[in-house]
Write a protein that holds these residues in place. Structure first.
Motif, PDB file in Angstrom:
ATOM      1  N   LEU A  57       0.805  -1.229   0.000  1.00 35.45           N
ATOM      2  CA  LEU A  57       0.000   0.000   0.000  1.00 35.45           C
ATOM      3  C   LEU A  57       0.839   1.280   0.000  1.00 35.45           C
ATOM      4  O   LEU A  57       0.324   2.354  -0.295  1.00 35.45           O
ATOM      5  CB  LEU A  57      -1.004  -0.014   1.148  1.00 35.45           C
ATOM      6  N   ASP A  58       2.133   1.154   0.296  1.00 36.02           N
ATOM      7  CA  ASP A  58       2.999   2.333   0.179  1.00 36.02           C
ATOM      8  C   ASP A  58       3.121   2.787  -1.274  1.00 36.02           C
ATOM      9  O   ASP A  58       3.290   3.954  -1.564  1.00 36.02           O
ATOM     10  CB  ASP A  58       4.418   2.006   0.680  1.00 36.02           C
ATOM     11  N   ARG A  59       3.065   1.838  -2.180  1.00 34.53           N
ATOM     12  CA  ARG A  59       3.284   2.150  -3.593  1.00 34.53           C
ATOM     13  C   ARG A  59       2.018   2.632  -4.295  1.00 34.53           C
ATOM     14  O   ARG A  59       2.082   3.097  -5.421  1.00 34.53           O
ATOM     15  CB  ARG A  59       3.704   0.891  -4.362  1.00 34.53           C
ATOM     16  N   PHE A  60       0.850   2.406  -3.687  1.00 37.06           N
ATOM     17  CA  PHE A  60      -0.396   2.679  -4.423  1.00 37.06           C
ATOM     18  C   PHE A  60      -1.239   3.749  -3.758  1.00 37.06           C
ATOM     19  O   PHE A  60      -1.293   3.860  -2.536  1.00 37.06           O
ATOM     20  CB  PHE A  60      -1.225   1.392  -4.554  1.00 37.06           C
ATOM     21  N   ASP A  61      -1.894   4.471  -4.601  1.00 36.85           N
ATOM     22  CA  ASP A  61      -2.829   5.494  -4.189  1.00 36.85           C
ATOM     23  C   ASP A  61      -4.120   4.794  -3.748  1.00 36.85           C
ATOM     24  O   ASP A  61      -4.624   3.925  -4.455  1.00 36.85           O
ATOM     25  CB  ASP A  61      -3.086   6.364  -5.444  1.00 36.85           C
ATOM     26  N   GLU A  62      -4.665   5.138  -2.621  1.00 37.14           N
ATOM     27  CA  GLU A  62      -5.936   4.568  -2.156  1.00 37.14           C
ATOM     28  C   GLU A  62      -7.025   4.649  -3.241  1.00 37.14           C
ATOM     29  O   GLU A  62      -7.864   3.770  -3.380  1.00 37.14           O
ATOM     30  CB  GLU A  62      -6.432   5.301  -0.905  1.00 37.14           C
ATOM     31  N   ALA A  63      -6.983   5.721  -4.024  1.00 38.86           N
ATOM     32  CA  ALA A  63      -8.025   5.960  -5.034  1.00 38.86           C
ATOM     33  C   ALA A  63      -8.119   4.807  -6.028  1.00 38.86           C
ATOM     34  O   ALA A  63      -9.211   4.409  -6.435  1.00 38.86           O
ATOM     35  CB  ALA A  63      -7.755   7.271  -5.770  1.00 38.86           C
ATOM     36  N   VAL A  64      -6.971   4.240  -6.398  1.00 36.32           N
ATOM     37  CA  VAL A  64      -6.969   3.119  -7.346  1.00 36.32           C
ATOM     38  C   VAL A  64      -7.645   1.905  -6.712  1.00 36.32           C
ATOM     39  O   VAL A  64      -8.388   1.165  -7.355  1.00 36.32           O
ATOM     40  CB  VAL A  64      -5.524   2.735  -7.739  1.00 36.32           C
ATOM     41  N   VAL A  92       1.778 -12.652  -7.525  1.00 38.15           N
ATOM     42  CA  VAL A  92       2.175 -11.478  -8.295  1.00 38.15           C
ATOM     43  C   VAL A  92       2.280 -10.273  -7.353  1.00 38.15           C
ATOM     44  O   VAL A  92       1.337  -9.956  -6.634  1.00 38.15           O
ATOM     45  CB  VAL A  92       1.161 -11.179  -9.427  1.00 38.15           C
ATOM     46  N   GLN A  93       3.462  -9.661  -7.358  1.00 34.48           N
ATOM     47  CA  GLN A  93       3.685  -8.445  -6.576  1.00 34.48           C
ATOM     48  C   GLN A  93       3.301  -7.271  -7.486  1.00 34.48           C
ATOM     49  O   GLN A  93       3.983  -6.996  -8.467  1.00 34.48           O
ATOM     50  CB  GLN A  93       5.178  -8.381  -6.208  1.00 34.48           C
ATOM     51  N   ALA A  94       2.181  -6.615  -7.166  1.00 31.17           N
ATOM     52  CA  ALA A  94       1.621  -5.638  -8.111  1.00 31.17           C
ATOM     53  C   ALA A  94       2.517  -4.415  -8.282  1.00 31.17           C
ATOM     54  O   ALA A  94       3.091  -3.902  -7.315  1.00 31.17           O
ATOM     55  CB  ALA A  94       0.241  -5.211  -7.634  1.00 31.17           C
ATOM     56  N   ARG A  95       2.660  -3.968  -9.542  1.00 30.94           N
ATOM     57  CA  ARG A  95       3.331  -2.689  -9.845  1.00 30.94           C
ATOM     58  C   ARG A  95       2.319  -1.671 -10.365  1.00 30.94           C
ATOM     59  O   ARG A  95       2.386  -0.509 -10.069  1.00 30.94           O
ATOM     60  CB  ARG A  95       4.424  -2.899 -10.907  1.00 30.94           C
ATOM     61  N   GLU A  96       1.421  -2.158 -11.217  1.00 39.04           N
ATOM     62  CA  GLU A  96       0.376  -1.284 -11.767  1.00 39.04           C
ATOM     63  C   GLU A  96      -0.949  -2.036 -11.743  1.00 39.04           C
ATOM     64  O   GLU A  96      -0.991  -3.221 -12.070  1.00 39.04           O
ATOM     65  CB  GLU A  96       0.683  -0.920 -13.221  1.00 39.04           C
ATOM     66  N   ILE A  97      -2.007  -1.332 -11.370  1.00 37.11           N
ATOM     67  CA  ILE A  97      -3.335  -1.961 -11.379  1.00 37.11           C
ATOM     68  C   ILE A  97      -4.292  -1.056 -12.148  1.00 37.11           C
ATOM     69  O   ILE A  97      -4.350   0.147 -11.899  1.00 37.11           O
ATOM     70  CB  ILE A  97      -3.886  -2.150  -9.942  1.00 37.11           C
ATOM     71  N   GLU A  98      -5.002  -1.641 -13.074  1.00 36.37           N
ATOM     72  CA  GLU A  98      -6.047  -0.893 -13.759  1.00 36.37           C
ATOM     73  C   GLU A  98      -7.374  -1.605 -13.508  1.00 36.37           C
ATOM     74  O   GLU A  98      -7.475  -2.830 -13.684  1.00 36.37           O
ATOM     75  CB  GLU A  98      -5.762  -0.844 -15.268  1.00 36.37           C
TER      76      GLU A  98
END
Ligand code: 4AD
Ligand code: MG
Length: 467
Positions: A57-64, A92-98
């Protein structure tokens, strides 16, 4: 988002090139986690297994992540890593989520353990459950097995019509097909409907069996099979009847009764073995969640010889059972049409293995079955299975023109619809035999599901044609 070509989850779970960047797409089954990390179980239908996506969660914006809810559709880029806690070897260690498709909070598949009845009401969504995913993957595999079995043995796949003017089984259970205005039907002076102006210029229906046309093909191509939808307007609300079901019907020139039974037995065993060889993940899931005896039963059938039992002997066994105190709802006597309680007694209690019953009284079987010399019985076969009852119905066909005609007249079958069928007996008739296997009945056996409505994607039954 960076473009990485998609890996199906079934393939991803087998990979060992840890550190590689991968893309997976699928639907969120569950999401759980803490303030630092979120775990998403993602499924794409390629396997019963989910892949775990780990989101730091450090790498990702809550909004996503706000739209990453149960049922949502995601595309995830990430690093393939070895897993310790996910139940799989990789995650899978997520880098980008759409989020490809957010999911309304009215999504009905929120909690686990819905009843089969409830899932039938949401048949448009139930393939997304583990159980129905497994069932429909197995359904596909069984269809492939059927084609492979026959193709490998030199049978041709022959397409018989769905719209027909003849009632193969003579049971009057046909759905009519018409473009006539039902509010304004033309009738003759006796009150009978006139079909001259109907689409086909005669009364037409959905087929109850491709057999009659299959016989035409067998007497030309040698060995054929049909495999397609079949319709019966029988008002049977049972766990084994559908109004629309799929039937597999091979027809073989020159085959006799013994060869017919060999083919029936070999065919079913081949299909069951195919499931064991190709669907083990799904079968293991069903064995755990739906029917604990499933795998044992499947392995048992492949290994046992089916009993071959003339009807007359079957009746004797049932009569002895009644004399010994066994209670049936329906009476047992020579000439009776066996009820499923009788069939199940023979298979489940008396023999404890599949039974091929033969040589039935002609009165309870269709007009086309080959008549025995005794004048009373015909060379029909029913394959009876544990839990299911009749899974196959077949017969040697009456190839003698006069005998067949006599039977058609006795039963008052309208001749004008049958001329083309009778031609086979006039132009180089030959001994031949065939059978029909109810595809969904086979699937009931192979999946362990209890109700036939749950092995076809969109069941049609009396008063039900939703979806
Ligand atoms: O025994 P049936 O009526 O046989 C025939 O139709 C022959 N013309 C087949 C042939 O010899 N080519 O049906 C064959 C099988 C049954 O054994 C059963 O498995 C399945 O079709 N079946 C049904 N399955 C689901 N729902 C129904 N209403 C079914 N009726 C028959
Ligand atoms: Mg039958």
């Amino acid at each position: 988002m960076e473009k990485i070509s998609r890996t199906k989850i079934t393939d991803l779970l087998k990979r060992e090139d840890f550190g590689a960047m991968v893309n997976v797409k699928g639907w969120v089954r569950t999401r759980r986690g803490s303030k630092q990390v979120c775990f998403i179980a993602l499924n794409d239908g390629s396997t019963i297994h989910n892949v775990q996506v780990v989101v730091d969660l450090d790498r990702f914006d809550e909004a996503v992540l706000k739209d990453v809810t149960t049922g949502a559709c995601l595309s995830v880029n990430g690093e393939l890593v070895e897993s310790v806690g996910s139940g799989q070897k990789v995650e899978v260690q997520a880098r980008e989520i759409e989020v490809l498709g957010a999911c309304d909070n009215t999504y009905p598949l929120q909690k686990k353990g819905h009843s089969m009845e409830f899932l039938r009401e949401i048949a448009h969504l139930r393939p997304r459950t583990n159980t129905f995913g497994a069932v429909f993957r197995i359904r596909h595999n069984m269809a492939i097995a059927i084609h492979k079995f026959f193709h490998d043995r030199g049978f041709y796949y022959f397409h018989t019509p769905i719209i027909t003017a003849s009632d193969c089984e003579g049971a009057g259970q046909m759905f009519q097909v018409t473009t006539m205005n039902l509010y304004d039907l033309k009738k003759d002076k006796d009150g009978n409907i006139v079909y001259d102006n109907d689409f086909f210029g005669k009364q037409a229906s959905l087929t109850v069996s491709g057999q009659l046309e299959g016989e035409l093909a067998a007497t030309a191509l040698g060995a054929i099979y049909t495999f397609g939808p079949t319709f019966r307007a029988e008002n049977s609300n049972t766990p084994r009847h559908l109004a629309e079901f799929w039937m597999v019907e091979p027809e073989v020139a020159f085959a006799d009764l013994a060869e017919l039974m060999d083919l029936e037995e070999e065919f079913i065993k081949y299909c069951v073995q195919w499931a064991l060889d190709n669907c083990m993940d799904d079968l293991e899931f069903l064995n755990k969640m739906v029917d604990k005896g499933l795998l044992e039963r499947l392995r048992g059938v492949v290994e046992t010889d089916f009993v071959r039992l003339p009807y007359t002997e079957g009746i004797k066994i049932l009569e002895e059972a009644v004399a010994g105190g066994k209670k049936f709802e329906f009476p047992v006597y020579w000439g009776c049409d066996l009820a499923s309680e009788h069939e199940r007694y023979l298979v489940e209690q008396h023999f404890r293995r599949p039974v091929i019953m033969t040589d039935y009284p002609k009165e309870i079987k269709a007009f086309y079955m080959k008549q025995n010399a005794d004048g009373r019985t015909v060379q029909g076969t029913d394959v009876l299975f544990p839990q299911i009852g009749e899974i196959i119905g077949g017969s040697v066909r009456e190839e003698n023109y006069d005998k067949l005609m006599a039977r058609i007249e006795e039963l008052h079958i309208p001749m004008k619809d049958m001329w083309w069928y009778l031609d086979t007996r006039r132009y180089g008739t030959c001994p031949h035999a065939g059978f029909g296997l109810g595809f969904e009945r086979l699937l009931l056996f192979v999946t362990g599901m209890a109700n036939i409505r749950d092995v076809i994607p969109f069941p049609r039954t009396p008063r039900n044609a939703e979806f």
